[in-house]
Design a protein around this motif. Structure first.
Motif, mmCIF file in Angstrom:
data_model
loop_
_atom_site.group_PDB
_atom_site.id
_atom_site.type_symbol
_atom_site.label_atom_id
_atom_site.label_comp_id
_atom_site.label_asym_id
_atom_site.label_seq_id
_atom_site.Cartn_x
_atom_site.Cartn_y
_atom_site.Cartn_z
ATOM 1 N N VAL A 26 0.839 -1.201 0.000
ATOM 2 C CA VAL A 26 0.000 0.000 0.000
ATOM 3 C C VAL A 26 0.868 1.243 0.000
ATOM 4 O O VAL A 26 0.590 2.217 -0.712
ATOM 5 C CB VAL A 26 -0.972 -0.018 1.205
ATOM 6 C CG1 VAL A 26 -1.667 1.320 1.380
ATOM 7 C CG2 VAL A 26 -1.999 -1.123 1.040
ATOM 8 N N PHE A 30 0.181 0.854 -4.076
ATOM 9 C CA PHE A 30 -0.586 -0.326 -4.448
ATOM 10 C C PHE A 30 0.162 -1.204 -5.451
ATOM 11 O O PHE A 30 -0.357 -1.532 -6.513
ATOM 12 C CB PHE A 30 -1.970 0.070 -4.974
ATOM 13 C CG PHE A 30 -2.818 0.706 -3.927
ATOM 14 C CD1 PHE A 30 -3.500 -0.071 -3.017
ATOM 15 C CD2 PHE A 30 -2.911 2.085 -3.828
ATOM 16 C CE1 PHE A 30 -4.280 0.517 -2.026
ATOM 17 C CE2 PHE A 30 -3.692 2.671 -2.846
ATOM 18 C CZ PHE A 30 -4.370 1.888 -1.943
ATOM 19 N N ILE A 84 -6.208 -1.343 -6.468
ATOM 20 C CA ILE A 84 -6.944 -0.353 -5.662
ATOM 21 C C ILE A 84 -8.362 -0.835 -5.398
ATOM 22 O O ILE A 84 -8.834 -0.835 -4.251
ATOM 23 C CB ILE A 84 -6.923 1.025 -6.350
ATOM 24 C CG1 ILE A 84 -5.476 1.530 -6.422
ATOM 25 C CG2 ILE A 84 -7.804 2.009 -5.608
ATOM 26 C CD1 ILE A 84 -5.304 2.798 -7.202
#
Length: 129
Positions: A26, A30, A84
């Motif tokens: 993250v 991502f 995402i």
């Protein structure tokens, strides 16, 4: 006190590495490979920690089917290189699956450390019940 077997220790280590790779994926905007690797390690660690039978019983309970669907759907979206959207779907599934554990975790945090912000949250949650 319960003893921890070597397989359970390995499960804890795999879950830790899985969470690390998820967080790192993250933070690196991502990154699909890190997120996929983190998901695989987390699920493998959870299976080794609790056992295959208890893991399948947990994920495939009738009342948790929607959470399982979203969680595993998010994992599959990440594996299909939609990181995402996959993380959003997976996070929603995680909340649906583990929402019964959140009050216990909050109580454990409050008993371990006296954090004023968490005490305020706990007071608000007990007033609404």
């Amino acid at each position: 006190m319960a003893t921890i077997t070597e397989v359970q220790r390995l499960g804890i280590v795999l879950m830790g590495f899985g969470l690390f790779f998820l967080l790192f994926g993250v933070l690196l905007y991502f990154d699909t490979v890190l997120l996929a690797f983190g998901n695989i390690l987390f699920l493998a660690g959870l299976t080794l920690l609790t056992g295959l039978r208890r893991t399948t019983q947990f994920f495939f309970q009738r009342q948790k089917f929607r959470g399982t669907f979203f969680f595993l759907g998010g994992v599959s979206l990440i594996l299909c290189r939609w990181p995402i959207i996959g993380m959003i779907v997976e996070s929603y599934g995680f909340v649906l699956l583990f929402r019964s554990f959140f009050p216990t975790t909050l109580d454990l945090l409050l008993s371990a450390v006296n954090i004023p912000f968490l005490n305020t949250l706990n007071g608000m949650s007990t007033e609404t019940q």
